[in-house]
Design a protein around this motif. Structure first.
Motif, PDB file in Angstrom:
ATOM      1  N   LYS A  86    -106.641  39.519 -80.884  1.00  0.00           N
ATOM      2  CA  LYS A  86    -106.813  38.848 -79.685  1.00  0.00           C
ATOM      3  C   LYS A  86    -106.428  37.542 -79.571  1.00  0.00           C
ATOM      4  N   SER A 105    -111.310  45.698 -76.569  1.00  0.00           N
ATOM      5  CA  SER A 105    -111.124  44.327 -77.372  1.00  0.00           C
ATOM      6  C   SER A 105    -112.239  43.891 -78.138  1.00  0.00           C
ATOM      7  N   THR A 151     -96.967  43.070 -78.016  1.00  0.00           N
ATOM      8  CA  THR A 151     -97.681  41.825 -77.356  1.00  0.00           C
ATOM      9  C   THR A 151     -97.911  41.932 -76.062  1.00  0.00           C
ATOM     10  N   TYR A 152     -98.929  41.357 -75.724  1.00  0.00           N
ATOM     11  CA  TYR A 152     -99.287  41.226 -74.094  1.00  0.00           C
ATOM     12  C   TYR A 152     -99.658  40.085 -73.791  1.00  0.00           C
ATOM     13  N   LYS A 159    -102.626  37.679 -79.184  1.00  0.00           N
ATOM     14  CA  LYS A 159    -102.459  38.744 -78.175  1.00  0.00           C
ATOM     15  C   LYS A 159    -101.431  39.838 -78.660  1.00  0.00           C
ATOM     16  N   HIS A 160    -101.616  40.308 -79.783  1.00  0.00           N
ATOM     17  CA  HIS A 160    -100.860  41.399 -80.190  1.00  0.00           C
ATOM     18  C   HIS A 160    -101.708  42.530 -80.946  1.00  0.00           C
ATOM     19  N   SER A 185    -104.458  37.316 -71.277  1.00  0.00           N
ATOM     20  CA  SER A 185    -105.670  37.414 -72.221  1.00  0.00           C
ATOM     21  C   SER A 185    -107.052  38.018 -71.955  1.00  0.00           C
ATOM     22  N   GLU A 209     -99.907  42.124 -65.830  1.00  0.00           N
ATOM     23  CA  GLU A 209     -99.495  42.068 -67.359  1.00  0.00           C
ATOM     24  C   GLU A 209     -98.282  42.423 -67.853  1.00  0.00           C
TER      25      GLU A 209
END
Lengths: 111, 116
Positions: A68, A52, A24-25, A71-72, A28, A2
């Motif tokens: 989701k 999530s 942000t990641y 992704k932030h 997912s 990650e």
């Protein structure tokens, strides 16, 4: 693994104004997103977290939102006070105990 | 209240020395972690342990090793300290995954290590 990116690195706000920090990641599949606050010379402490299956969570003057699809996730602090001055870290994990942290945001609340 | 105690707040060592950083927690947590904190880089995971005598590499394990002989104690070892290991080292512990409580980390106060 990650990868978590955090912006801005520094944030100065007038007392009473709002502060927003964004992260942000990359993975997912990550499903747990905590925020830690570290006051000067102190240890990091969990202030709020979100999973999530939830889009938003609020605790008094702080709230976290999660998107989701994009992704932030973001931390919102309303009616900032001098004691909100600290370094804030976001983090993400994939259903295990291994957290990946962002680089941190130094928040300064001006009186 | 959970207590995570690190043995030293400040430590100064010389290049090439073997360095031991000790961490003890009093809440019977299965999971323990070692992070290093550097300005602009956040918290980076060095090693973690989810049980006695178990260890797993984190994101930056090079130059470090760990020991977990007892549940409450997790040691970080720098076999031959180098100047680029000058940093703040933070120990943390947490409940096991899947427990009713979440993955909340309880941190120690940190050890500021300077390698000269």
């Amino acid at each position: 693994g990650e990868n978590v990116e955090q912006h801005p690195s520094t944030l100065s706000v007038q007392e009473g104004d709002s502060a927003v920090i964004k992260c942000t990641y990359s993975d997912s599949a990550s499903n747990y997103f905590p925020w830690y606050k570290q006051e000067l010379g102190k240890r990091p402490q969990l202030i709020i977290d979100i999973r999530s299956n939830v889009g938003e969570k609020k605790d008094q003057r702080i709230a976290v939102t999660l998107n989701k699809t994009a992704k932030h996730f973001s931390l919102h602090i309303t009616e900032t006070q001098p004691e909100d001055s600290a370094v804030y870290f976001c983090a993400a994990s994939l259903n295990d105990y291994k957290l990946s942290f962002g680089a941190g945001t130094t928040v300064t609340v001006r009186a | 209240d959970v207590k995570v105690t690190q043995s030293s707040r400040y430590l100064v060592k010389r290049t090439g020395e073997k360095v031991f950083l000790e961490c003890v927690q009093d809440m019977d947590h299965e999971n323990m972690f070692w992070y290093r904190q550097d300005p602009g880089l956040g918290l980076r995971l060095i090693y973690f342990s989810y049980d006695v005598k178990m260890k797993e590499k984190g994101d930056i394990p090079e130059g470090y090793s760990v020991s977990r002989e007892k549940k409450e104690r997790f040691s970080l070892i720098l076999e031959s300290a180098s100047t680029n290991q000058t940093s703040m080292y933070l120990c943390a512990s947490s409940f096991p995954t899947g427990a009713a409580t979440n993955e909340k980390l309880f941190f120690g106060s940190g050890t500021q290590l300077s390698v000269l």
